[in-house]
Design a protein around this motif. Structure first.
Motif, PDB file in Angstrom:
ATOM      1  N   ILE A  21     -48.317  38.231-169.002  1.00  0.00           N
ATOM      2  CA  ILE A  21     -49.521  37.432-169.271  1.00  0.00           C
ATOM      3  C   ILE A  21     -50.277  37.099-167.988  1.00  0.00           C
ATOM      4  CG2 ILE A  21     -48.624  36.453-171.420  1.00  0.00           C
ATOM      5  CD1 ILE A  21     -48.356  33.786-169.835  1.00  0.00           C
ATOM      6  N   GLY A  22     -49.779  37.574-166.852  1.00  0.00           N
ATOM      7  CA  GLY A  22     -50.523  37.413-165.609  1.00  0.00           C
ATOM      8  C   GLY A  22     -50.011  36.354-164.659  1.00  0.00           C
ATOM      9  N   LEU A  23     -48.925  35.693-164.990  1.00  0.00           N
ATOM     10  CA  LEU A  23     -48.350  34.729-164.051  1.00  0.00           C
ATOM     11  C   LEU A  23     -47.465  35.476-163.065  1.00  0.00           C
ATOM     12  CD1 LEU A  23     -47.460  31.859-166.531  1.00  0.00           C
ATOM     13  CD2 LEU A  23     -49.346  31.931-164.902  1.00  0.00           C
ATOM     14  N   THR A  24     -47.335  34.947-161.866  1.00  0.00           N
ATOM     15  CA  THR A  24     -46.553  35.601-160.825  1.00  0.00           C
ATOM     16  C   THR A  24     -45.159  34.996-160.757  1.00  0.00           C
ATOM     17  OG1 THR A  24     -48.542  36.045-159.545  1.00  0.00           O
ATOM     18  CG2 THR A  24     -46.450  36.159-158.365  1.00  0.00           C
ATOM     19  N   VAL A  25     -44.164  35.825-161.041  1.00  0.00           N
ATOM     20  CA  VAL A  25     -42.769  35.410-160.917  1.00  0.00           C
ATOM     21  C   VAL A  25     -42.302  35.806-159.524  1.00  0.00           C
ATOM     22  CG1 VAL A  25     -40.423  35.768-161.771  1.00  0.00           C
ATOM     23  CG2 VAL A  25     -42.335  35.638-163.394  1.00  0.00           C
ATOM     24  N   LEU A  26     -41.883  34.822-158.744  1.00  0.00           N
ATOM     25  CA  LEU A  26     -41.426  35.068-157.378  1.00  0.00           C
ATOM     26  C   LEU A  26     -39.949  35.461-157.338  1.00  0.00           C
ATOM     27  CD1 LEU A  26     -43.226  32.073-155.672  1.00  0.00           C
ATOM     28  CD2 LEU A  26     -43.949  34.469-155.711  1.00  0.00           C
ATOM     29  N   GLY A  27     -39.227  35.109-158.357  1.00  0.00           N
ATOM     30  CA  GLY A  27     -37.816  35.448-158.429  1.00  0.00           C
ATOM     31  C   GLY A  27     -37.152  34.695-159.554  1.00  0.00           C
ATOM     32  N   HIS A  28     -35.923  35.072-159.857  1.00  0.00           N
ATOM     33  CA  HIS A  28     -35.166  34.330-160.850  1.00  0.00           C
ATOM     34  C   HIS A  28     -33.677  34.448-160.543  1.00  0.00           C
ATOM     35  CE1 HIS A  28     -35.141  38.376-162.626  1.00  0.00           C
ATOM     36  NE2 HIS A  28     -34.053  38.014-163.295  1.00  0.00           N
ATOM     37  N   GLU A  48     -53.613  30.954-160.367  1.00  0.00           N
ATOM     38  CA  GLU A  48     -54.843  31.113-159.583  1.00  0.00           C
ATOM     39  C   GLU A  48     -55.920  30.110-159.964  1.00  0.00           C
ATOM     40  OE1 GLU A  48     -56.150  35.167-159.594  1.00  0.00           O
ATOM     41  OE2 GLU A  48     -54.175  35.896-158.996  1.00  0.00           O
ATOM     42  N   SER A  49     -55.828  29.548-161.164  1.00  0.00           N
ATOM     43  CA  SER A  49     -56.805  28.542-161.593  1.00  0.00           C
ATOM     44  C   SER A  49     -56.087  27.460-162.393  1.00  0.00           C
ATOM     45  CB  SER A  49     -57.906  29.201-162.436  1.00  0.00           C
ATOM     46  OG  SER A  49     -57.357  29.750-163.608  1.00  0.00           O
ATOM     47  N   GLY A  50     -56.781  26.361-162.624  1.00  0.00           N
ATOM     48  CA  GLY A  50     -56.215  25.266-163.398  1.00  0.00           C
ATOM     49  C   GLY A  50     -55.719  24.133-162.522  1.00  0.00           C
ATOM     50  N   PRO A  51     -55.119  23.122-163.141  1.00  0.00           N
ATOM     51  CA  PRO A  51     -54.707  21.924-162.416  1.00  0.00           C
ATOM     52  C   PRO A  51     -53.661  22.160-161.323  1.00  0.00           C
ATOM     53  CG  PRO A  51     -54.543  21.594-164.792  1.00  0.00           C
ATOM     54  CD  PRO A  51     -54.894  23.016-164.571  1.00  0.00           C
ATOM     55  N   TYR A  52     -52.894  23.227-161.410  1.00  0.00           N
ATOM     56  CA  TYR A  52     -51.825  23.469-160.434  1.00  0.00           C
ATOM     57  C   TYR A  52     -52.165  24.579-159.442  1.00  0.00           C
ATOM     58  CZ  TYR A  52     -49.293  20.376-163.462  1.00  0.00           C
ATOM     59  OH  TYR A  52     -48.922  19.273-164.188  1.00  0.00           O
ATOM     60  N   ASP A 100     -48.075  29.229-169.908  1.00  0.00           N
ATOM     61  CA  ASP A 100     -49.488  29.358-169.562  1.00  0.00           C
ATOM     62  C   ASP A 100     -50.284  28.154-170.067  1.00  0.00           C
ATOM     63  OD1 ASP A 100     -51.709  30.843-168.443  1.00  0.00           O
ATOM     64  OD2 ASP A 100     -52.282  31.323-170.509  1.00  0.00           O
ATOM     65  N   MET A 101     -49.997  27.711-171.289  1.00  0.00           N
ATOM     66  CA  MET A 101     -50.712  26.572-171.867  1.00  0.00           C
ATOM     67  C   MET A 101     -50.428  25.296-171.076  1.00  0.00           C
ATOM     68  SD  MET A 101     -50.467  23.634-173.994  1.00  0.00           S
ATOM     69  CE  MET A 101     -48.810  23.802-174.577  1.00  0.00           C
ATOM     70  N   VAL A 102     -49.159  25.060-170.719  1.00  0.00           N
ATOM     71  CA  VAL A 102     -48.820  23.845-169.962  1.00  0.00           C
ATOM     72  C   VAL A 102     -49.481  23.876-168.591  1.00  0.00           C
ATOM     73  CG1 VAL A 102     -46.963  22.515-168.886  1.00  0.00           C
ATOM     74  CG2 VAL A 102     -46.668  23.429-171.190  1.00  0.00           C
ATOM     75  N   LEU A 103     -49.460  25.026-167.931  1.00  0.00           N
ATOM     76  CA  LEU A 103     -50.082  25.116-166.611  1.00  0.00           C
ATOM     77  C   LEU A 103     -51.589  24.929-166.677  1.00  0.00           C
ATOM     78  CD1 LEU A 103     -48.048  28.028-165.001  1.00  0.00           C
ATOM     79  CD2 LEU A 103     -47.866  25.568-164.536  1.00  0.00           C
ATOM     80  N   SER A 104     -52.193  25.301-167.789  1.00  0.00           N
ATOM     81  CA  SER A 104     -53.646  25.155-167.946  1.00  0.00           C
ATOM     82  C   SER A 104     -54.037  23.758-168.413  1.00  0.00           C
ATOM     83  CB  SER A 104     -54.170  26.173-168.967  1.00  0.00           C
ATOM     84  OG  SER A 104     -53.924  27.465-168.513  1.00  0.00           O
TER      85      SER A 104
END
Length: 138
Positions: A21-28, A48-52, A100-104
């Motif tokens: 969905i376009g979020l960047t996973v740095l690791g797990h 890249e956008s939004g409150p965070y 995605d919804m929580v981050l937005s």
């Protein structure tokens, strides 16, 4: 006695859905091979956008078999935990959309303040069956 399922395929499918969905996973990191409590932590870059978007720290998405998914977000007092809800093993696509919804829109999602949804030491055939569905697709 219930056979405890390896949770790595489920977590990997979830990481893939988050990236899709376009979020960047740095690791797990995946820990707690059965019989230990099964856990995972996914580290996300700020969106890249939004409150965070302007955060200088990475975001943490964690899963365990007692509470399910929780997104730990920066807050004035350290961190704010946002629990996904009643489903301990949501589909990876549903999880990705929720993140995605929580981050937005973090104000739209209530957080959870009660105890775990299940005890990790419980024999729970239905939970194991849902988790093992991802083993076949891995």
């Amino acid at each position: 006695m219930t056979i405890r399922t390896d949770h790595r395929p489920y977590v990997q499918a979830s990481v893939t859905a988050i990236e899709d969905i376009g979020l960047t996973v740095l690791g797990h990191a995946i820990t707690g091979r059965p019989p230990a409590v099964r856990t995972a932590v996914v580290t996300l870059a700020p969106p890249e956008s939004g409150p965070y978007a302007d955060e200088e720290v990475d975001l943490e998405l964690a899963w365990d078999e007692a509470f399910g998914w929780v997104l730990r977000l920066p807050a004035e007092a350290g961190a704010s935990d946002w629990f996904m809800g009643e489903d301990l093993v949501p589909s990876p696509g549903r999880l990705a959309r929720w993140v995605d919804m929580v981050l937005s829109n973090p104000g739209l999602t209530p957080s959870r303040e009660d105890g775990p949804q299940r005890l990790p030491e419980s024999d729970d055939d239905a939970f194991e069956a849902r988790l093992s569905a991802f083993t076949a697709s891995a």
